[in-house]
Design an enzyme around this catalytic site. Structure first.
Site, PDB file in Angstrom:
ATOM      1  N   ASP A  87       0.980  -0.886   0.000  1.00  0.00           N
ATOM      2  CA  ASP A  87       0.049   0.240   0.090  1.00  0.00           C
ATOM      3  C   ASP A  87       0.650   1.271  -0.038  1.00  0.00           C
ATOM      4  O   ASP A  87       1.787   1.453   0.379  1.00  0.00           O
ATOM      5  CB  ASP A  87      -0.577   0.271   1.514  1.00  0.00           C
ATOM      6  CG  ASP A  87      -2.288  -0.890   1.474  1.00  0.00           C
ATOM      7  OD1 ASP A  87      -2.004  -1.853   0.848  1.00  0.00           O
ATOM      8  OD2 ASP A  87      -2.869  -1.299   1.950  1.00  0.00           O
ATOM      9  N   SER A 124       7.302   3.482   5.516  1.00  0.00           N
ATOM     10  CA  SER A 124       8.502   3.954   5.659  1.00  0.00           C
ATOM     11  C   SER A 124       8.385   4.208   3.365  1.00  0.00           C
ATOM     12  O   SER A 124       7.317   4.800   3.373  1.00  0.00           O
ATOM     13  CB  SER A 124       9.395   3.517   5.720  1.00  0.00           C
ATOM     14  OG  SER A 124      11.223   4.111   5.417  1.00  0.00           O
ATOM     15  N   HIS A 145       4.924  -7.401  -0.231  1.00  0.00           N
ATOM     16  CA  HIS A 145       5.000  -8.415  -1.628  1.00  0.00           C
ATOM     17  C   HIS A 145       5.638  -8.446  -2.079  1.00  0.00           C
ATOM     18  O   HIS A 145       5.974  -8.059  -3.014  1.00  0.00           O
ATOM     19  CB  HIS A 145       3.566  -8.836  -1.106  1.00  0.00           C
ATOM     20  CG  HIS A 145       2.797  -8.374   0.059  1.00  0.00           C
ATOM     21  ND1 HIS A 145       1.983  -9.975   0.240  1.00  0.00           N
ATOM     22  CD2 HIS A 145       2.516  -8.297   0.857  1.00  0.00           C
ATOM     23  CE1 HIS A 145       1.068  -9.570   1.673  1.00  0.00           C
ATOM     24  NE2 HIS A 145       1.486  -8.262   1.518  1.00  0.00           N
TER      25      HIS A 145
END
Length: 294
Positions: free
Chosen positions: A97, A259, A153
């Site tokens: 995200d 981050s 991922h």
């Protein structure tokens, strides 16, 4: 009303920069790392309530649970059905995200963290790495805010061949800091994951960059937590059977707080439709694809 006022105050650029950068960044980061690990459901609930005052934290996509620590909330899982993975076997999906930051073509060896603030591939990757595959390639900067899902991922079926860990500072990586701190990504703690796509053998670099309150990076295929106190070996080779293989969308690791991840692909790739500075995307959405021949 109080929450809205607080967010308005923090939106002031000078104050934001002062509060998040002109502080003892590393000491504060280590303190938050310690504090977040305290096992106390009551303290966790209180901390999460305070956290909501500063952000748009939404836990509705995660399995219902009582968090035993703030760390558990930072690194929370989400229900798989909330993040469908792009079905194109040749496309690269977003590993996390994020809010898309600077993105586009690599100008020779030069990359931009913000308008007027370039850095080179060698400065980001470190002196030991061959950056030739990414000369004139393409890149996407993905910024994870503190409230976002913090795990990342595999963007496609791939193998991790080598990891370079570079210890560094913990500057905030928000747009305000990126417009003021030259070569910020090259100053912060980071890891360079050299990977190779399973279908084509194409090299892809994934560079997680830590920041203030964040400097803790877990890679599931390494038996070590990378953080400010980890000094080496900085070069972590994964020869032969030790190489880590991931399917598209499979979890690779997590940040402790939030981050940035920078993804690099060689020349011959382009941004997917809709990928542009300031756009919010979710893990699994199309990110990069092979360029269409002219």
């Amino acid at each position: 009303m109080k929450t809205s006022l607080l967010k308005t105050i923090l939106a002031q650029e000078d104050l934001n920069f002062l509060l998040t950068n002109r502080v003892p960044r590393i000491a504060l980061t280590r303190f938050i790392g310690w504090y977040s690990q305290i096992r106390s459901p009551l303290l966790a609930r209180w901390s999460i309530a305070v956290w909501r005052c500063f952000s748009d934290l939404d836990l509705s996509e995660s399995p219902p649970q009582r968090y035993g620590s703030l760390h558990d909330c930072f690194t929370r899982p989400i229900r798989p059905e909330t993040r469908p993975i792009d079905a194109d076997p040749d496309g690269l999906c977003s590993p996390s995200d994020a809010i898309v930051g600077a993105c586009g073509d690599v100008a020779g060896t030069q990359v931009f963290q913000a308008k007027g603030f370039p850095y080179t591939l060698a400065e980001l990757f470190g002196p030991s790495q061959d950056t030739t595959p990414y000369h004139d390639g393409v890149f996407v900067t993905l910024r994870l805010t503190s409230a976002m899902y913090h795990r990342f991922h595999a963007p496609q079926d791939l193998t991790v061949e080598h990891v370079t860990y570079l210890s560094g500072d913990t500057w905030n990586v928000n747009p305000i800091a990126l417009q003021r701190v030259e070569k910020l990504f090259c100053r912060n703690e980071r890891a360079v994951l050299n990977t190779r796509l399973a279908r084509t053998g194409t090299p892809i670099a994934i560079v997680p960059v830590a920041a203030i309150l964040v400097a803790s990076l877990r890679l599931h295929f390494l038996d070590v937590l990378l953080h400010l106190r980890y000094r080496g070996p900085n070069e972590i080779a994964l020869p032969g059977q030790a190489r880590a293989r991931f399917r598209k969308g499979e979890e690779m690791g997590w940040f402790q707080h939030g981050s940035t991840i920078i993804v690099f692909a060689p020349k011959g790739h382009e941004l997917c439709e809709g990928i542009a500075n300031g756009v919010r995307i979710k893990m699994g959405q199309p990110l990069l694809k092979a360029s269409t021949p002219a």
